[in-house]
Design a protein around this motif. Sequence first.
Motif, PDB file in Angstrom:
ATOM      1  N   ARG A  41       0.782  -1.338   0.035  1.00 13.58           N
ATOM      2  CA  ARG A  41      -0.083   0.098  -0.060  1.00 13.58           C
ATOM      3  C   ARG A  41       0.931   1.206  -0.080  1.00 13.58           C
ATOM      4  O   ARG A  41       1.983   1.158   0.484  1.00 13.58           O
ATOM      5  N   MET A  45      -2.412   6.196   1.619  1.00 15.06           N
ATOM      6  CA  MET A  45      -3.655   5.554   1.802  1.00 15.06           C
ATOM      7  C   MET A  45      -4.370   5.588   2.929  1.00 15.06           C
ATOM      8  O   MET A  45      -3.367   5.590   4.041  1.00 15.06           O
ATOM      9  N   CYS A  46      -5.538   5.062   3.093  1.00 16.12           N
ATOM     10  CA  CYS A  46      -5.956   5.058   4.440  1.00 16.12           C
ATOM     11  C   CYS A  46      -5.611   3.791   5.381  1.00 16.12           C
ATOM     12  O   CYS A  46      -4.972   3.042   4.671  1.00 16.12           O
ATOM     13  N   SER A  47      -5.577   4.106   6.616  1.00 15.82           N
ATOM     14  CA  SER A  47      -4.882   2.959   7.518  1.00 15.82           C
ATOM     15  C   SER A  47      -6.040   1.756   8.046  1.00 15.82           C
ATOM     16  O   SER A  47      -5.552   1.080   8.513  1.00 15.82           O
ATOM     17  N   PHE A  48      -6.952   1.652   7.231  1.00 16.67           N
ATOM     18  CA  PHE A  48      -7.948   0.379   7.433  1.00 16.67           C
ATOM     19  C   PHE A  48      -8.103  -0.286   5.992  1.00 16.67           C
ATOM     20  O   PHE A  48      -8.200   0.184   4.856  1.00 16.67           O
TER      21      PHE A  48
ATOM     22  N   THR B 343      -7.991  10.914   4.635  1.00 19.77           N
ATOM     23  CA  THR B 343      -8.546   9.610   4.038  1.00 19.77           C
ATOM     24  C   THR B 343      -9.308   8.723   4.813  1.00 19.77           C
ATOM     25  O   THR B 343     -10.391   8.191   4.745  1.00 19.77           O
ATOM     26  N   ASN B 344      -8.485   8.599   6.233  1.00 19.23           N
ATOM     27  CA  ASN B 344      -9.296   7.649   7.074  1.00 19.23           C
ATOM     28  C   ASN B 344     -10.785   8.054   7.614  1.00 19.23           C
ATOM     29  O   ASN B 344     -11.612   7.263   7.811  1.00 19.23           O
ATOM     30  N   LEU B 345     -10.986   9.303   7.658  1.00 21.71           N
ATOM     31  CA  LEU B 345     -12.002   9.812   8.060  1.00 21.71           C
ATOM     32  C   LEU B 345     -13.124   9.640   6.583  1.00 21.71           C
ATOM     33  O   LEU B 345     -14.453   9.398   6.949  1.00 21.71           O
ATOM     34  N   TYR B 347     -13.255   7.166   4.610  1.00 22.07           N
ATOM     35  CA  TYR B 347     -13.283   5.915   4.727  1.00 22.07           C
ATOM     36  C   TYR B 347     -14.466   5.416   5.785  1.00 22.07           C
ATOM     37  O   TYR B 347     -15.491   4.803   5.338  1.00 22.07           O
ATOM     38  N   ARG B 381      -8.059   7.568  -4.606  1.00 22.40           N
ATOM     39  CA  ARG B 381      -6.973   7.050  -5.249  1.00 22.40           C
ATOM     40  C   ARG B 381      -6.832   5.357  -4.527  1.00 22.40           C
ATOM     41  O   ARG B 381      -6.041   4.725  -4.798  1.00 22.40           O
ATOM     42  N   ASP B 382      -7.360   5.414  -3.191  1.00 23.18           N
ATOM     43  CA  ASP B 382      -7.427   4.202  -2.378  1.00 23.18           C
ATOM     44  C   ASP B 382      -8.142   3.213  -2.845  1.00 23.18           C
ATOM     45  O   ASP B 382      -9.438   3.702  -2.713  1.00 23.18           O
ATOM     46  N   VAL B 383      -8.193   1.971  -3.093  1.00 21.46           N
ATOM     47  CA  VAL B 383      -9.035   0.975  -3.601  1.00 21.46           C
ATOM     48  C   VAL B 383      -9.996   0.855  -2.322  1.00 21.46           C
ATOM     49  O   VAL B 383     -11.271   0.604  -2.410  1.00 21.46           O
ATOM     50  N   SER B 384      -9.419   0.818  -0.788  1.00 25.50           N
ATOM     51  CA  SER B 384     -10.376   0.373  -0.135  1.00 25.50           C
ATOM     52  C   SER B 384     -11.484   1.512   0.355  1.00 25.50           C
ATOM     53  O   SER B 384     -12.612   1.100   0.513  1.00 25.50           O
ATOM     54  N   VAL B 385     -11.188   2.739  -0.121  1.00 27.66           N
ATOM     55  CA  VAL B 385     -12.075   3.714   0.022  1.00 27.66           C
ATOM     56  C   VAL B 385     -13.104   3.624  -1.256  1.00 27.66           C
ATOM     57  O   VAL B 385     -14.356   3.956  -0.929  1.00 27.66           O
ATOM     58  N   ARG B 388     -15.562   1.067  -0.498  1.00 27.81           N
ATOM     59  CA  ARG B 388     -16.650   1.693   0.594  1.00 27.81           C
ATOM     60  C   ARG B 388     -17.773   2.472  -0.139  1.00 27.81           C
ATOM     61  O   ARG B 388     -18.882   2.421   0.261  1.00 27.81           O
TER      62      ARG B 388
END
Lengths: 171, 978
Positions: A41, A45-48, B343-345, B347, B381-385, B388
Amino acid sequence: MQFMLLFSRQGKLRLQKWYVPLSDKEKKKITRELVQTVLARKPKMCSFLEWRDLKIVYKRYASLYFCCAIEDQDNELITLEIIHRYVELLDKYFGSVCELDIIFNFEKAYFILDEFLLGGEVQETSKKNVLKAIEQADLLQEFQEVLGVPRNPSPDSLSHVMNILMSQCTK
Amino acid sequence: MPAVSKGDGMRGLAVFISDIRNCKSKEAEIKRINKELANIRSKFKGDKALDGYSKKKYVCKLLFIFLLGHDIDFGHMEAVNLLSSNKYTEKQIGYLFISVLVNSNSELIRLINNAIKNDLASRNPTFMCLALHCIANVGSREMGEAFAADIPRILVAGDSMDSVKQSAALCLLRLYKASPDLVPMGEWTARVVHLLNDQHMGVVTAAVSLITCLCKKNPDDFKTCISLAVSRLSRIVSSASTDLQDYTYYFVPAPWLSVKLLRLLQCYPPPEDAAVKGRLVECLETVLNKAQEPPKSKKVQHSNAKNAILFETISLIIHYDSEPNLLVRACNQLGQFLQHRETNLRYLALESMCTLASSEFSHEAVKTHIDTVINALKTERDVSVRQRAADLLYAMCDRSNAKQIVSEMLRYLETADYAIREEIVLKVAILAEKYAVDYSWYVDTILNLIRIAGDYVSEEVWYRVLQIVTNRDDVQGYAAKTVFEALQAPACHENMVKVGGYILGEFGNLIAGDPRSSPPVQFSLLHSKFHLCSVATRALLLSTYIKFINLFPETKATIQGVLRAGSQLRNADVELQQRAVEYLTLSSVASTDVLATVLEEMPPFPERESSILAKLKRKKGPGAASALDDGRRDASSNDINGGVEPTPSTVSTPSPSADLLGLRAAPPPAAAPAPAGAGNLLVDVSSEGPAAQPGLGPTPEEAFLSELEPPAPESPMALLADPAPAADPGSEDIGSPIPEADELMNKFVCKNNGVLFENQLLQIGVKSEFRQNLGRMYLFYGNKTSVQFQSFTPTVVHPGDLQTHLAVQTKRVAAQVDGGAQVQQVLNIECLRDFLTPPLLSVRFRYGGAPQSLTLKLPVTINKFFQPTEMAAQDFFQRWKQLSLPQQEAQKIFKATHPMDAEVTKAKLLGFGSALLDNVDPNPENFVGAGIIQTKALQVGCLLRLEPNAQAQMYRLTLRTSKEPVSRHLCELLAQQF
């Protein structure tokens, strides 16, 4: 929390703590898979991330990744701060901690973690209280080495001596 | 090598670690490790007793080697020795080794347990904590057996140190999670709840986790914790940022404890006590208010801790789902986070909004963020976001925005990460089906899915589109045209060939009029793909070809040529070879009629929950099932968008491609015997029914004899049904049915369950189900008196030659029915031919010495074996005309005896068993229905039309069937229902 892993940027595992019963084989497989996933990663990128049916919360401190696996209902942000508090504890104990401290004193890293988290749950959040417990243990050891082991250590006499030692120590 | 900062330096260990780090290669490392292992082994085995320090050092080295990933199979005994040492550091290392490396060696566990026991009893808090940590770390059942009873005592003992209480609470939690049966509930549980009031924040923090787990398992026993938790939470939330000293984290008071308390409250519904509830709502509002305040620190730890509490608060609000005001505030707050730079928020806001979307109070509020979410799907840019965002779009989708969301998801699919494509495909498929207003849009969407991400379109998805097209005749022509066009693409996905092959095989005739898609063109288009396809697809195409022979006789010669080719007839694959051989033979020997019957259009699939939905649930794990549950918001959409599942597919061959096809090659399912998988209840009917037929209740004449003579040996049923015929002196012939029998039976023409008969002594209830030509009926005989019925004998009788039309197999019931008791009798029914009169049910018993007897008509009427048939207006009229002989029609004009309510009428007609066809009769007031009566020997197609005249309070009912008496009989039965 189901487990916590500390690994380096090179993917070397530095500490592993499992709060659910798993076979060694499974542990190795999970570790391999997760280290790979997290290292792939990018920094912003986000931490989760979702991983199998767990949520992974990770954060990088210098050369070390701290990575926790939590369950569906668990709180991601507070887990991120669990990681941070653990880093603070290590930092306070070792004095600006670095990866080498954890490599050479891995047992201490485990002891501190056990005071902070037990069975995957936060046991004590006060930095003072956690470090007190560890320092007490260190003192107990010094004390035992200096005075020899008492036959029947009574808690009162022990804590009395320790209080003296502590007060000297904090001066 | 860094200086060891604290504690004892184990020089040897540090040197060893340095050595390992200096190894240039993996081989060198392994060599060094093996050398060390040999050294340690010899030390442990040596005759010289090792001192504690050396033991500790070597055990530590072993531990280090283990943590590097190597197996360690010795040193356990030395570790156990260390455990028993009085020296703290030795003990500590011993415990660490055990915690990290313990295996289920029971000998060893016993030794460890002994050491732990000593430490727990030592009254030295440091030692006690070590022991508790070890139990919590290992957490095995053996440990639970040894200590689960002691730990609660330590936890609530007045003289336990705080640190011991903390460890005991979490240790107990671990044991309880692993083996709840081992932890005895008792007096301690009440005291554990009061730890929520403890002065020591650390104790509360540890105890809440334990209490939460206990609450989840026994919510009623721990209810008192609600008010305690609320007051604790309230004190924390309202405290100033410095009040809690070391429990304040970056200006946030006790964030971990707050989050845990909010989690605990999520085990329960909102507090019942108004004061407690008021206080809690105040807390929740305070948290929401604080989110709007300027941050007290720029540090991310501050905002994380604060927002951790905020998200947990929102989870609680969503869990309660009862405070619209709070829900909307929560939604607005999350809306702010959707555009946050962290980004965390973003997400977490997307994740949290997903659950908010399923609340009716906040669904609309969530929908207002659709553009932001779509934007997130495009730009994050983040696939995990992005994942969601896709989840949230799925959750917020309803009829109003389905087209927009589906098209965005389709667009996303083109560039989506491979890991999540299948899930996106499933979601699009579900949304398209669920919110389809016109089915051409649905067909387009699914074909687009196959075009964009064919590899990720699973069987469930393409089966589904076939089911829906098969069941909805308004879309069949469009579907045929669209797949035909899609197949023109030079490279089209194999799934497209499957769907195309199937649809053209069924409905290719609908586009055959256009010379551009004439039968030969259709065939050569399909066949041009044939050679590039897998075996499964080729098998499917062969079935399409034989269907073509039926649909388009002009293609027969060409297709027979294809089937006859050596590459088919001698194909190495058994399935292909068999199909080619059978289809070729079928096409050459069968007459057009037979061919038309065998290759008839697929009957509609029975309506069921979508199998795609089940697949998505499986994929997301059980936890996600509720979030994906759809019925909640859009109950009204169920009728047209309700599920269909290929039940028949359970019957056919295991090959995946054959699932849908195996059926088509078989005769129409109606004529086939009931498939084994069609329904458990009916299985034994089909296997035993006909065989048992001779033994089914005697005809009236025989019954008389059977009372006097011993039952005939070849008639096992009589033996069972009448255990002591001679014992009944008052026996008599089965009387004629009671006067109300017809009326009672008529109540069941349109329904299957209810009370058939009731007087002061006896109540008879009926429950029944029918499928095709089979049925099962449960009769419940209730004794309403307080006196036992004796010689209780229910018998089913077939008047006249009914026996050759209807087989009813009864199961024996007990001869005694106690006062107030109910006995159940099961009847298996098989319709052999059409029949007009119902079987009789004769019930005889002795009540207080007096013989009682009663004869009823069993509510089994010919319409029970109806199979509804959907058809288009055109087909209906064509068939209506075909049945134009005067004797095929029965008509009745009659006065309404019930209020004329269209909904009730509809329900009755459906209960009667026929399908109701909309848009057939030009007059929307009229009802038109169609169905097939399934009997073993033959099928009777039935069409009906009911014309209400509200002004005159009259109905005109017209029945047309292929069998004259059936028309009349159905007409009579149905006319009595209005």
